[in-house]
Structures are given as C-alpha cells and as structure tokens.
Design a protein around this motif. Structure first.
Motif, PDB file in Angstrom:
ATOM      1  N   LEU A 157     -10.669   6.689   8.791  1.00 29.70           N
ATOM      2  CA  LEU A 157     -11.295   5.409   8.175  1.00 29.70           C
ATOM      3  C   LEU A 157     -11.033   5.310   6.953  1.00 29.70           C
ATOM      4  CD1 LEU A 157     -13.078   2.935   9.302  1.00 29.70           C
ATOM      5  CD2 LEU A 157     -15.101   4.352   8.625  1.00 29.70           C
ATOM      6  N   GLY A 158     -11.241   6.169   5.984  1.00 31.40           N
ATOM      7  CA  GLY A 158     -11.020   5.946   4.454  1.00 31.40           C
ATOM      8  C   GLY A 158      -9.819   5.670   4.082  1.00 31.40           C
ATOM      9  N   THR A 159      -8.576   6.256   4.740  1.00 30.68           N
ATOM     10  CA  THR A 159      -7.412   6.016   4.429  1.00 30.68           C
ATOM     11  C   THR A 159      -6.897   4.727   4.990  1.00 30.68           C
ATOM     12  OG1 THR A 159      -6.941   8.323   4.505  1.00 30.68           O
ATOM     13  CG2 THR A 159      -4.994   6.866   4.982  1.00 30.68           C
ATOM     14  N   ALA A 160      -7.453   4.278   6.015  1.00 26.50           N
ATOM     15  CA  ALA A 160      -7.148   2.902   6.790  1.00 26.50           C
ATOM     16  C   ALA A 160      -7.707   1.894   5.686  1.00 26.50           C
ATOM     17  CB  ALA A 160      -7.827   3.008   8.178  1.00 26.50           C
ATOM     18  N   VAL A 161      -9.010   1.985   5.554  1.00 31.05           N
ATOM     19  CA  VAL A 161      -9.677   1.005   4.567  1.00 31.05           C
ATOM     20  C   VAL A 161      -8.842   0.749   3.210  1.00 31.05           C
ATOM     21  CG1 VAL A 161     -11.663   0.142   3.462  1.00 31.05           C
ATOM     22  CG2 VAL A 161     -11.652   1.010   5.882  1.00 31.05           C
ATOM     23  N   ALA A 162      -8.354   2.331   2.702  1.00 31.29           N
ATOM     24  CA  ALA A 162      -7.684   1.730   1.384  1.00 31.29           C
ATOM     25  C   ALA A 162      -6.399   1.095   1.690  1.00 31.29           C
ATOM     26  CB  ALA A 162      -7.350   3.604   0.582  1.00 31.29           C
ATOM     27  N   GLU A 203      -9.240  -1.455  -6.596  1.00 31.72           N
ATOM     28  CA  GLU A 203      -7.942  -1.576  -7.229  1.00 31.72           C
ATOM     29  C   GLU A 203      -7.247  -0.372  -6.948  1.00 31.72           C
ATOM     30  OE1 GLU A 203      -8.476  -2.679 -11.442  1.00 31.72           O
ATOM     31  OE2 GLU A 203      -8.546  -4.953 -10.696  1.00 31.72           O
ATOM     32  N   SER A 204      -7.531   0.725  -6.280  1.00 26.14           N
ATOM     33  CA  SER A 204      -6.791   1.999  -6.004  1.00 26.14           C
ATOM     34  C   SER A 204      -7.451   2.522  -4.861  1.00 26.14           C
ATOM     35  CB  SER A 204      -6.913   2.934  -7.399  1.00 26.14           C
ATOM     36  OG  SER A 204      -8.558   3.460  -7.244  1.00 26.14           O
ATOM     37  N   ALA A 205      -6.460   3.371  -4.372  1.00 21.67           N
ATOM     38  CA  ALA A 205      -7.154   4.070  -3.024  1.00 21.67           C
ATOM     39  C   ALA A 205      -8.303   5.005  -3.207  1.00 21.67           C
ATOM     40  CB  ALA A 205      -6.021   5.051  -2.432  1.00 21.67           C
ATOM     41  N   PRO A 206      -8.552   5.669  -4.498  1.00 20.68           N
ATOM     42  CA  PRO A 206      -9.582   6.564  -4.493  1.00 20.68           C
ATOM     43  C   PRO A 206     -11.124   5.533  -4.749  1.00 20.68           C
ATOM     44  CG  PRO A 206      -8.088   7.297  -6.052  1.00 20.68           C
ATOM     45  CD  PRO A 206      -7.414   6.265  -5.425  1.00 20.68           C
ATOM     46  N   GLU A 207     -10.741   4.362  -5.389  1.00 22.81           N
ATOM     47  CA  GLU A 207     -11.827   3.510  -5.415  1.00 22.81           C
ATOM     48  C   GLU A 207     -12.407   3.225  -3.935  1.00 22.81           C
ATOM     49  OE1 GLU A 207     -11.619   0.039  -7.843  1.00 22.81           O
ATOM     50  OE2 GLU A 207     -10.254   1.317  -9.216  1.00 22.81           O
ATOM     51  N   SER A 208     -11.246   2.981  -3.044  1.00 24.39           N
ATOM     52  CA  SER A 208     -11.732   2.638  -1.652  1.00 24.39           C
ATOM     53  C   SER A 208     -12.292   3.484  -0.848  1.00 24.39           C
ATOM     54  CB  SER A 208     -10.357   2.082  -0.981  1.00 24.39           C
ATOM     55  OG  SER A 208      -9.798   0.866  -1.595  1.00 24.39           O
ATOM     56  N   LEU A 233     -14.842  -3.274   6.747  1.00 21.81           N
ATOM     57  CA  LEU A 233     -15.142  -2.449   5.651  1.00 21.81           C
ATOM     58  C   LEU A 233     -14.083  -2.873   4.690  1.00 21.81           C
ATOM     59  CD1 LEU A 233     -15.814   1.017   7.016  1.00 21.81           C
ATOM     60  CD2 LEU A 233     -17.425  -0.549   5.735  1.00 21.81           C
ATOM     61  N   VAL A 234     -13.121  -3.796   4.868  1.00 23.86           N
ATOM     62  CA  VAL A 234     -12.295  -4.313   3.744  1.00 23.86           C
ATOM     63  C   VAL A 234     -12.660  -4.960   2.839  1.00 23.86           C
ATOM     64  CG1 VAL A 234     -10.058  -5.582   3.642  1.00 23.86           C
ATOM     65  CG2 VAL A 234     -10.318  -4.162   5.630  1.00 23.86           C
ATOM     66  N   ASP A 235     -12.335  -4.521   1.378  1.00 29.97           N
ATOM     67  CA  ASP A 235     -12.884  -5.255   0.197  1.00 29.97           C
ATOM     68  C   ASP A 235     -11.487  -5.166  -0.638  1.00 29.97           C
ATOM     69  OD1 ASP A 235     -13.717  -6.290  -2.268  1.00 29.97           O
ATOM     70  OD2 ASP A 235     -15.778  -5.865  -1.468  1.00 29.97           O
ATOM     71  N   PRO A 236     -10.884  -6.317  -0.785  1.00 31.31           N
ATOM     72  CA  PRO A 236      -9.674  -6.142  -1.811  1.00 31.31           C
ATOM     73  C   PRO A 236      -9.870  -6.059  -3.114  1.00 31.31           C
ATOM     74  CG  PRO A 236      -9.893  -8.197  -0.893  1.00 31.31           C
ATOM     75  CD  PRO A 236     -10.745  -7.630  -0.151  1.00 31.31           C
ATOM     76  N   ALA A 255       0.797  -1.200  -0.242  1.00 34.52           N
ATOM     77  CA  ALA A 255       0.073   0.198   0.080  1.00 34.52           C
ATOM     78  C   ALA A 255       0.757   1.216   0.036  1.00 34.52           C
ATOM     79  CB  ALA A 255      -0.890  -0.026   1.272  1.00 34.52           C
ATOM     80  N   PRO A 256       1.438   1.578  -1.085  1.00 30.65           N
ATOM     81  CA  PRO A 256       2.557   2.603  -0.995  1.00 30.65           C
ATOM     82  C   PRO A 256       1.660   3.875  -1.310  1.00 30.65           C
ATOM     83  CG  PRO A 256       2.355   1.502  -3.364  1.00 30.65           C
ATOM     84  CD  PRO A 256       1.481   0.852  -2.245  1.00 30.65           C
ATOM     85  N   PHE A 257       0.851   4.325  -0.637  1.00 26.00           N
ATOM     86  CA  PHE A 257      -0.133   5.471  -0.730  1.00 26.00           C
ATOM     87  C   PHE A 257       0.351   6.699  -0.202  1.00 26.00           C
ATOM     88  CE2 PHE A 257      -3.582   2.142  -1.029  1.00 26.00           C
ATOM     89  CZ  PHE A 257      -3.349   2.021  -2.355  1.00 26.00           C
TER      90      PHE A 257
END
Length: 284
Positions: free
Chosen positions: A136-141, A185-190, A179-182, A75-77
């Motif tokens: 939360l959003g950052t963590a889930v991504a 395919e990108s942080a914005p999608e998450s 909320l995790v769903d692999p 996760a190199p975000f």
C-alpha cells in the motif's frame, strides 16, 4: 570491432553478428543489465536502463508495467537492482530472466505505448497495476508522484475505479486511490503520511506556517492544531548548503513555537515506531 557496440544489447545477438566474442563479453567492461543483456558502462545505471534491457527480450504482446512503468510516468522510485515488472496477456507464455517479475493479466494495445522503443503500460493502466501489485505505501507513493507529475489526475483515478467495478484487485485499488495526495513531494513523505493516516491521524502535507501573516516555513507534514511538524531529511539534506538551509528553517519553526520531529532514512525502517513517536508528541 567490439568497441562499436553502444547502448543496450543482447549478448548472444552481438556474438552471432560478430560484433564481440564470448571472451570479450566476459572480460571487457560492458555492464550486465539482466541475464544475457549488456549495456555501455557510460550509460547511467538506473531502473529505466534495466527495463530497456528487459524490453529486448520481451515477447510480442508483453510490456513493462507496474512499479517499473511508473518510472516513465513521474514516479522513478524503483532502484537499479529492483526486479523489473512485466505484464503479459494470458495467451503469451514467458517467464523471463530471474531479474524479472511477471504479472499475468489481460492487456490490450490500448494499454501500451512505446517510449524510445520500450513498450510501457500507459499511465492509467500503470496506476491500476501499481495499486494491485505493490504494498500500500509503495503504491500510494507512486500514485502521488504520478498525479503530481500530471501523468494522471484524480478524475482519471475515479474513472478507472468506476470502470473496474467487480474486477480482480478492485478492493486494493480502491484503498490505494483513496489515499492519494499529490501534495507529497517525495516517496518517504508519502510512506509516513500513509502510515499516520492508517493509524487514525491526519497530517497536512506541505503546510505553510505563518505568523501574523508572514511566511515562516513550509513543512513536509504538519499537525497545525498541535503546532507539530514532521520533516524527512534524505541524502540531499547533507548536500552543499542544504543542511544549513534546513537547519535555519527548523530554527525559524521552533522560534515560532512549533515542535519539529526530524526523520531520516533509518527511521523509515520501522514506521510503527515513527507513528508511536508522533502520537506521543501529539499527546503532550
């Protein structure tokens, strides 16, 4: 002699060893990574380089952790200018340079591994700390990406949660892990998916649209019953022939009777507005 310096180094150490003078350090082209640490300008300037610089300053027992460690686990975000997260045990006193965010928590040798000399929290420990420390959003991504990369799996997350019952931060961890769903395919999608789920909506990530069994397109997020697709178009959308391929895919979806909401980075600055836009489209 100064030209012998390569990689990442502590400026004061290089001066003491006679490899460079203070004047040369100021005037020549070495990149300042964090306060007191420099790097060869030929090295890619990303968050991992910054973490490598911070690692040269770490006291024994501390490690790169949280969102920063996630860069080693799929996760190199974190961006090159983002603060570096460091985890230190309670008995280790260290504040670090101003570019560092220090988190005080229990940390054992089993929680840390070395990657090219950099002490980094393990994937399991990183998953927990990301869920505790990040929005939360950052963590889930980050967690989506880590699971997708195989650094951890959903069984690991369940085990971590069971073992951490009663631990500080467990409420935040439970919410993020749930909320995790692999498939994202990108942080914005998450980020968009999490905002929609929290608003009571249920998008399907990476949904394949088919007509009479024939593949039409795969969408970032979809509401199949409403034939509504949500597509995020990042910077890569405008590279080479990508824009042509994306536009052709949108036309195929529309020809199949689907409506498409296209989002850009600017839209993500107001996720409430994105949710309202999608909710309004679903109501039509």
């Amino acid at each position: 002699m100064s030209r012998d310096l390569t990689g990442v180094f502590v400026g004061s150490h290089a001066i003491a060893e006679g490899l460079v003078t203070a004047k040369q350090l100021r005037q020549l082209s070495w990149r300042r990574v964090v306060q007191g640490v420099y790097a060869d300008p030929a090295l890619p300037f990303d968050h991992r380089l910054r973490c490598t610089g911070v690692a040269l300053l770490l006291p024994r027992g501390a490690a790169i952790g949280g969102h920063s460690a996630a860069a080693w686990h799929g996760a190199p975000f974190a961006g090159p200018r983002d603060p570096v997260t460091v985890v230190r045990p309670p008995d280790v006193e260290w504040k670090g340079p101003r570019e560092v965010r220090v988190h005080r928590a229990e940390l054992t040798d089993h929680d840390v591994a070395r990657h090219d000399g950099v002490p980094v929290t393990t994937a399991q420990r990183t998953a927990w700390d990301v869920a505790v420390l990040e929005p939360l959003g950052t963590a889930v991504a980050a967690l989506d990406a880590m699971v997708r990369a195989g650094a951890v799996d959903e069984a690991d997350l369940a085990q971590l949660l069971a073992a951490g019952a009663g631990r500080w931060g467990v409420v935040r961890v439970r919410r993020a892990f749930g909320l995790v769903d692999p498939r994202a395919e990108s942080a914005p999608e998450s980020w968009v998916r999490v905002a929609l789920v929290l608003a009571g909506l249920a998008p399907v990530p990476q949904f394949e649209v088919r007509v009479a069994g024939r593949f039409v397109a795969r969408t970032d997020l979809a509401f199949p019953a409403a034939r509504l697709a949500v597509e995020y178009e990042g910077e890569h959308h405008f590279e080479d022939t990508q824009i042509v391929r994306d536009d052709a895919r949108i036309r195929r979806l529309e020809a199949a009777g689907w409506r498409v909401i296209r989002l850009s980075a600017a839209d993500l600055r107001d996720l409430d507005a994105v949710v309202a836009r999608i909710r309004a489209a679903l109501a039509r």
